[in-house]
Design an enzyme around this catalytic site. Structure first.
Site, PDB file in Angstrom:
ATOM      1  N   SER A 170       0.844  -1.194   0.000  1.00 19.85           N
ATOM      2  CA  SER A 170       0.000   0.000   0.000  1.00 19.85           C
ATOM      3  C   SER A 170       0.878   1.242   0.000  1.00 19.85           C
ATOM      4  O   SER A 170       2.016   1.214   0.462  1.00 19.85           O
ATOM      5  CB  SER A 170      -0.900   0.011   1.239  1.00 19.85           C
ATOM      6  OG  SER A 170      -0.110   0.132   2.412  1.00 19.85           O
ATOM      7  N   ASP A 171       0.342   2.337  -0.524  1.00 21.10           N
ATOM      8  CA  ASP A 171       0.975   3.617  -0.274  1.00 21.10           C
ATOM      9  C   ASP A 171       0.888   3.851   1.235  1.00 21.10           C
ATOM     10  O   ASP A 171       0.113   3.207   1.934  1.00 21.10           O
ATOM     11  CB  ASP A 171       0.267   4.730  -1.055  1.00 21.10           C
ATOM     12  CG  ASP A 171       1.144   5.943  -1.285  1.00 21.10           C
ATOM     13  OD1 ASP A 171       2.145   6.099  -0.544  1.00 21.10           O
ATOM     14  OD2 ASP A 171       0.829   6.748  -2.175  1.00 21.10           O
ATOM     15  N   TYR A 172       1.656   4.801   1.744  1.00 20.68           N
ATOM     16  CA  TYR A 172       1.764   4.965   3.192  1.00 20.68           C
ATOM     17  C   TYR A 172       0.485   5.559   3.778  1.00 20.68           C
ATOM     18  O   TYR A 172       0.217   6.735   3.651  1.00 20.68           O
ATOM     19  CB  TYR A 172       3.002   5.795   3.532  1.00 20.68           C
ATOM     20  CG  TYR A 172       4.240   4.967   3.317  1.00 20.68           C
ATOM     21  CD1 TYR A 172       4.825   4.282   4.368  1.00 20.68           C
ATOM     22  CD2 TYR A 172       4.745   4.779   2.036  1.00 20.68           C
ATOM     23  CE1 TYR A 172       5.913   3.451   4.160  1.00 20.68           C
ATOM     24  CE2 TYR A 172       5.834   3.953   1.822  1.00 20.68           C
ATOM     25  CZ  TYR A 172       6.417   3.288   2.883  1.00 20.68           C
ATOM     26  OH  TYR A 172       7.482   2.462   2.660  1.00 20.68           O
TER      27      TYR A 172
END
Length: 882
Positions: free
Chosen positions: A270-272
């Site tokens: 995932s993106d952060y």
């Protein structure tokens, strides 16, 4: 005496023999206790052996990322089983080092990816990737968060500088060697962001709605190619929703398209902070949750979901196996990362060479370029930040360079002592505030803070509360009221000029501020004063409330006032991130702007004009501030009155050259006023030397535009509000497959500069084109090729990018009138000719059929266009697809 060396040699040999005898036994012992360390096994076999030894708790912890070090992004690994941590670095434009203990956080600042795209050079892309892989490995990182494969859908996109352009084939052709270059080291590459992550405005919540055909033909295409042709390790899913479902829990995207259809065997992270659920994301195909929310949504929550039967242990095993297999495959177990000093000069030379190849000669009337230093006595270098190397993209892509060369320094170095090179800024420095919408900020030279001094600007008082309570936490003089704090102000994430004051991080969320002083107009006339703000903003003129903004959204209000030349008027601006809502989440956003009468110019600009008048040539270096964040400024205007600066300087000196540094398109209403324009992008740490080499002809420019430059923001295929910024949280990709130049052609919109445009200091002639199609191989695949002669008809050696476009297909669906099908970069000496053969992309002759869920190549005659840009077509042919 002669026997001692022999004895020494015998001892050395004996030591070597013993070490060779001992090493296999120690290795064998290790392999016996940890059989997955046996290098003779396949990566998959090693991963399966290791997986068998992991407990369920260890597996869940392994796929839950965390910040085990304030200075880096990690998942912790597992010491008990010898699993190394994944040490991640942001990476699209170089390796962003977060830990100050690692080489002072410095690495090579490469030209922005959009500049790499402008090279149209696959060899340059491989070199670019190799340098990133090398520096990642030697600065303790084994995962690079790049490349960025988001299509540059809007010409004004604030993150376009991280993109490889607006065309899916150009992106794919460059991304494959880029990824291969990174992964030639024990480092895993991560392609981002999957999918339809094409705007910063409302990027955390926007619902991107696109057809299956647009997704398959355009947006997923570069990801598919780096997976199938470069053994990509990882894909990062995005914050936004895609067709109503968050990208990181979107089973259609992650499982059906990415893993099953495309065949991706790596892992999805995932993106952060982009994972919003537990069981939903795990079952949809997310494999690794990176840190974000305070406690995340996996770890204990995911463990509980498995024990309660919401997520199967088989699913967890698949996640872990995907990550481990890639770690074994790319050598992370066998070759631990190191901390070796980066060879700054050597790598800087690579950055300079790529920058030189990327620069696009947009215009060159009457051979204004190259400059002849022997014929010039004086050069005026003008521009707000031409004297420093601050022109770079902000956000997670910002790299702290090992050294820098400013445009002024580069021009001075090349011109030598016999040519007088002088500098004037012409306007105030560019900052993160310039991303905000609305008119340019009021110049500092019009403002005074009060008192007896000659200081410019306004007195600023700052509080860390919402209501100006107590004594100010900070008091200072600010040149302009033009601020974009929050994310844009965190250490290492802002590409601000060293001329700008540093605002303490205490003001990045809840705050209030007051600016006071006076404004004096440079000429008598009607002035538009404006205030752009998020939260609560008030502008008072001579004690009267002129503008009152209070909004949960970023708004601009403006009022017209009559001002007399030199007459001082009291100004007070009061601002609070407010209780209106969202401003506290994003940080302070406020700009005090103006629109002056046509002939009103401030003192800094007048000084630049005066310098231009007495110089043989004027070089105006402009730039924009582009960054990841929360806002896309859909104005293509140059910030801080730089367009007016160009107009006034060119009036004073007809020999005015513009060097434009940006990561996106800009509006060039002034292009007819100047004889030459060079698009230099964000050119990395060697930007000054690269610019000088192009301006003086040491390097013949060969860059080609990877994006279309429109006339203005109203004349694009994506100018409808429903497309950007969206309506009620929905962005409709109603242009379908007609992205970029394909949309301009379909809508009959004439751009300022076409996709693929780029001039040279020489000329090229195209002749004798032949196109043919034939079937080959067991699968009867169709191979389409184009052959033609290219001759350098000028006086200097130069490189040309030959571009081939497929015309409309004989299909039952609407297809582009021109679509890039292939290209090749060739270098030719004066008078020399080369027969160029280009194998074309089969998918440029196909379309995605939504009913059968497959690519279809229709039979029939297809036009072939060969040229130097999407508009500059030199030869026309056709090919018959059987």
């Amino acid at each position: 005496m002669k026997k001692k060396p022999k004895m020494k040699f015998k001892l050395i040999m004996l030591t070597l023999i013993l070490s060779l005898m001992v090493t296999p036994f120690s290795a064998l012992a290790a392999e016996t206790s940890q059989p997955w360390m046996n290098k003779s096994l396949s990566a998959k076999e090693r991963a399966n052996l290791l997986l068998e030894k992991m407990t369920l708790e260890e597996k869940v912890s392994f796929v839950t990322g965390n910040l085990n070090n304030f200075y880096g992004f990690y998942n912790e690994g597992l010491e008990r089983l010898g699993i190394p941590a994944l040490t991640m670095a942001d990476g699209p434009a170089g390796v962003r080092i977060a830990n100050p203990d690692i080489q002072d956080k410095k690495s090579t600042a490469l030209p922005a990816p959009i500049a790499l795209a402008a090279t149209w050079d696959e060899k340059a892309a491989k070199t670019y990737g190799e340098l990133i892989g090398n520096e990642a490995f030697n600065t303790t990182h084994n995962v690079v968060l790049g490349p960025g494969l988001d299509i540059a859908r809007f010409p004004w996109g604030e993150r376009n500088f991280e993109s490889l352009g607006e065309d899916q084939l150009l992106q794919s052709k460059l991304a494959v060697p880029y990824v291969n270059g990174i992964q030639s080291y024990p480092v895993m590459a991560t392609a981002k962001h999957f999918l339809l992550n094409n705007q910063e405005t409302e990027r955390f919540t926007i619902n991107s709605v696109a057809s299956e055909r647009a997704i398959q033909e355009v947006y997923a295409r570069p990801f598919a190619d780096v997976i199938q042709k470069a053994d990509l390790s990882s894909v990062m899913c995005s914050f936004n929703e895609v067709n109503g479902t968050s990208a990181c829990e979107n089973e259609t995207l992650l499982s059906d398209i990415l893993k099953k259809q495309i065949g991706f065997e790596g892992f999805v992270m995932s993106d952060y902070g982009a994972n919003y659920t537990t069981a939903e994301s795990a079952n949809a195909g997310l494999d690794l949750e990176t840190p974000g929310a305070p406690n995340g949504h996996w770890e204990e929550k995911l463990l509980k979901a498995v024990k309660e039967g919401q997520v199967s242990e088989k699913q967890i095993d698949d996640m872990v196996s995907r990550v481990l297999t890639e770690m074994f495959s790319k050598g992370l177990f066998d070759q631990p990362v190191q901390n070796n000093l980066i060879p700054a000069e050597e790598h800087g030379e690579v950055a300079r060479e790529i920058a030189e190849q990327s620069m696009v000669l947009m215009k060159n009337e009457k051979n204004a370029l190259p400059l002849d230093k022997d014929a010039l006595d004086s050069i005026a270098v003008i521009g707000p930040d031409a004297d420093n190397a601050s022109a770079a993209g902000g956000g997670s892509s910002l790299v702290i360079p090992t050294y820098t060369v400013s445009p002024l320094e580069g021009i001075k170095n090349y011109a030598g002592e016999d040519t007088k090179v002088t500098y004037a800024p012409g306007s105030d420095p560019i900052s993160a505030g310039d991303i905000l919408p609305g008119p340019s900020a009021v110049p500092s030279s019009l403002l005074s803070p009060g008192g007896n001094g000659k200081e410019s600007g306004l007195k600023g008082e700052y509080w860390t509360n919402l209501h100006f309570e107590g004594e100010p936490y900070l008091t200072r003089t600010d040149n302009q009221v033009n601020f974009n704090l929050g994310f844009y102000n965190y250490d290492g994430l802002n590409a601000q000029s060293p001329k700008l004051p540093k605002t303490p991080g205490e003001f990045n969320r809840e705050m209030s501020a007051r600016w006071t002083g006076a404004i004096a107009a440079p000429e008598t006339g009607e002035y538009v004063l404006s205030l752009s703000s998020l939260g609560t903003g008030k502008l008072y003129l001579d004690g009267k409330l002129l503008i009152d903004n209070e909004s949960k959204k970023l708004v601009t209000d403006q009022k017209t006032v009559s001002l007399e030349k030199g007459e001082k008027h009291q100004v007070r601006i009061e601002y609070s991130t407010g209780e209106a809502g969202d401003a506290q989440d994003f940080g302070a956003m406020i700009r005090f702007g103006w629109e002056p009468p046509k002939d009103a110019i401030d003192q800094k600009m007048q000084e630049a004009v005066n310098l231009a008048k007495k110089s043989d040539v004027a070089v105006v270096v402009t730039h924009t501030y582009d960054s990841e964040g929360y806002v896309d400024n859909n104005s293509l205007d140059l910030p801080n009155n730089q367009a007016q600066l160009i107009e006034k300087v060119s009036e004073a000196n007809p020999n005015t050259i513009v060097v434009q540094m940006s990561g996106r398109a800009v509006q060039m209403d002034w292009q007819d006023d100047v004889p030459a324009i060079v698009q230099a992008w964000f050119a990395g740490q060697e930007q000054g030397n690269a610019i000088a080499n192009v301006l003086f002809g040491e390097v013949n420019p060969s860059g080609k535009l990877p994006i279309t430059f429109p006339v203005d923001e109203l004349n694009t295929p994506v100018s409808d509000e429903i497309q950007f910024p969206g309506v009620e949280g929905i962005s409709e990709y109603s242009e379908g497959v007609f992205t970029g130049y394909k949309g301009y052609e379909k809508e009959g919109i004439k751009p300022a500069f076409a996709f693929g445009h780029g001039l040279s200091y020489t000329t090229f002639d195209y002749k004798n084109v032949k196109a043919k199609a034939k079937t080959k191989g067991k699968n009867k695949d169709t191979e389409i090729t184009v052959d033609l002669n290219v001759r350098n008809t000028g006086d200097v050696t130069g490189s040309e990018v030959v571009q081939v476009y497929a015309g409309k297909l004989p299909a039952k669906v609407d297809t582009p009138a021109k679509q890039l099908a292939g290209f090749k970069k060739v270098e030719l000496k004066p008078g020399k000719q080369q027969r160029v053969k280009i194998t074309l992309d089969a998918k440029a002759f196909s379309y995605w059929d939504e009913k059968s869920d497959q690519w279809v190549m229709p039979s029939g005659k297809v036009p072939i266009y060969v040229g130097s840009s999407s508009e500059d077509i030199r030869l026309v042919g056709s090919v018959h697809i059987r």
